[in-house]
Design an enzyme around this catalytic site. Structure first.
Site, PDB file in Angstrom:
ATOM      1  N   VAL A 114      10.341  25.550  50.024  1.00 46.65           N
ATOM      2  CA  VAL A 114      10.763  26.919  49.756  1.00 46.65           C
ATOM      3  C   VAL A 114      11.453  27.419  51.018  1.00 46.65           C
ATOM      4  O   VAL A 114      11.125  27.001  52.126  1.00 46.65           O
ATOM      5  CB  VAL A 114       9.589  27.869  49.392  1.00 46.65           C
ATOM      6  CG1 VAL A 114       9.026  27.507  48.036  1.00 46.65           C
ATOM      7  CG2 VAL A 114       8.518  27.857  50.457  1.00 46.65           C
ATOM      8  N   SER A 115      12.425  28.285  50.833  1.00 46.85           N
ATOM      9  CA  SER A 115      13.138  28.827  51.987  1.00 46.85           C
ATOM     10  C   SER A 115      12.512  30.143  52.404  1.00 46.85           C
ATOM     11  O   SER A 115      11.437  30.518  51.950  1.00 46.85           O
ATOM     12  CB  SER A 115      14.621  29.037  51.639  1.00 46.85           C
ATOM     13  OG  SER A 115      14.756  30.127  50.749  1.00 46.85           O
ATOM     14  N   THR A 116      13.202  30.880  53.256  1.00 44.25           N
ATOM     15  CA  THR A 116      12.695  32.178  53.706  1.00 44.25           C
ATOM     16  C   THR A 116      12.832  33.216  52.602  1.00 44.25           C
ATOM     17  O   THR A 116      12.215  34.270  52.663  1.00 44.25           O
ATOM     18  CB  THR A 116      13.475  32.652  54.947  1.00 44.25           C
ATOM     19  OG1 THR A 116      14.872  32.595  54.658  1.00 44.25           O
ATOM     20  CG2 THR A 116      13.171  31.757  56.132  1.00 44.25           C
ATOM     21  N   GLU A 173      13.115  32.921  44.707  1.00 46.26           N
ATOM     22  CA  GLU A 173      13.279  31.521  44.310  1.00 46.26           C
ATOM     23  C   GLU A 173      12.527  31.165  43.035  1.00 46.26           C
ATOM     24  O   GLU A 173      12.896  30.271  42.321  1.00 46.26           O
ATOM     25  CB  GLU A 173      12.835  30.594  45.446  1.00 46.26           C
ATOM     26  CG  GLU A 173      13.804  30.605  46.617  1.00 46.26           C
ATOM     27  CD  GLU A 173      13.429  29.579  47.673  1.00 46.26           C
ATOM     28  OE1 GLU A 173      12.263  29.153  47.700  1.00 46.26           O
ATOM     29  OE2 GLU A 173      14.305  29.217  48.467  1.00 46.26           O
ATOM     30  N   LYS A 213      11.600  33.423  49.633  1.00 42.29           N
ATOM     31  CA  LYS A 213      10.611  32.994  48.643  1.00 42.29           C
ATOM     32  C   LYS A 213      10.542  33.931  47.444  1.00 42.29           C
ATOM     33  O   LYS A 213      10.290  33.512  46.321  1.00 42.29           O
ATOM     34  CB  LYS A 213       9.227  32.913  49.298  1.00 42.29           C
ATOM     35  CG  LYS A 213       9.141  31.920  50.435  1.00 42.29           C
ATOM     36  CD  LYS A 213       7.760  31.956  51.068  1.00 42.29           C
ATOM     37  CE  LYS A 213       7.693  31.065  52.300  1.00 42.29           C
ATOM     38  NZ  LYS A 213       6.381  31.105  52.959  1.00 42.29           N
TER      39      LYS A 213
END
Length: 216
Positions: free
Chosen positions: A9-11, A16, A13
């Site tokens: 997961v990226s920053t 997403e 979240k």
């Protein structure tokens, strides 16, 4: 044949809709007990094997292994990146399984999954071609409208308020000075030195080009 899961997961979240937990759950539902490498808070713009957990995963991989992802975008930056990485891995005898692609079967062992990857590769190539075409069209329009295409400005020009290049107040005088010195028999290098001292600095190559243009 070892199987390794991967989740990310990226920053961002909150947008997403694909948590670490849900990815791990999906992977282990298909491959019970599999080890899952997790990158939490890592942007998808970073190549898979340059991410912290991605590097750990890469160090473990051997011929015959399979990497499992819940979704394609958790592992790869784009379809093009996916196809290129898949091809590189296949050379080393490593397969990839994407749960929402071909039913999660390893792509190298599933005809439907391989066909889907081939279609994705075609669309990726089409996208690249369309982007290149749009870029070229944009450059042609910009050039026709007199807008700057990047890099340094032509000698004696500057951008106007509308973004189009326009000659400075001194350019015409500088060009006339170049032509005058040329008629007097000065070399191009000598002309460049003299013009640089009176106006803006200019190279002898630029002087040569300007003089040719004005003669023509």
């Amino acid at each position: 044949m070892p199987v390794y899961g991967y989740a990310r997961v990226s920053t961002n979240k909150q947008i997403e809709n694909s948590s670490i937990e849900s990815q791990i759950e999906a992977i282990r539902a298909r491959f019970p007990g599999v080890a899952v490498f997790v990158d939490d808070g890592v942007s998808g713009s970073v190549p898979l094997f340059e991410r912290p957990a991605g590097r750990e995963l890469n160090a473990k991989l051997c011929e015959g292994d399979t990497i499992v992802l819940a979704k394609l975008d958790r592992g790869f930056r784009s379809v093009e990146d996916f196809c290129r990485t898949l091809e590189e891995l296949s050379v080393d005898g490593i397969d990839v399984s994407v749960l929402n692609l071909g039913g999660g079967e390893p792509i190298g062992k599933n005809a439907i999954a391989r066909a889907m990857v081939q279609m994705l590769a075609v669309f990726a190539e089409l996208e690249r071609s369309m982007i290149a075409e749009r870029t070229e069209e944009g450059r042609a329009v910009a050039k026709a409208e007199g807008r700057h295409l990047g890099g340094s400005y032509p000698y004696g020009y500057e951008p106007g308020v509308d973004g189009k290049l326009q000659p400075t107040h001194w350019r015409a005088d500088a060009v006339r000075y170049m032509a005058q010195l040329q008629r007097q028999g000065f070399s191009v290098r000598a002309i460049a030195k003299a013009v640089s001292g009176h106006y803006s600095k200019v190279s002898h190559n630029t002087v040569s080009n300007i003089l040719k243009e004005n003669v023509e």
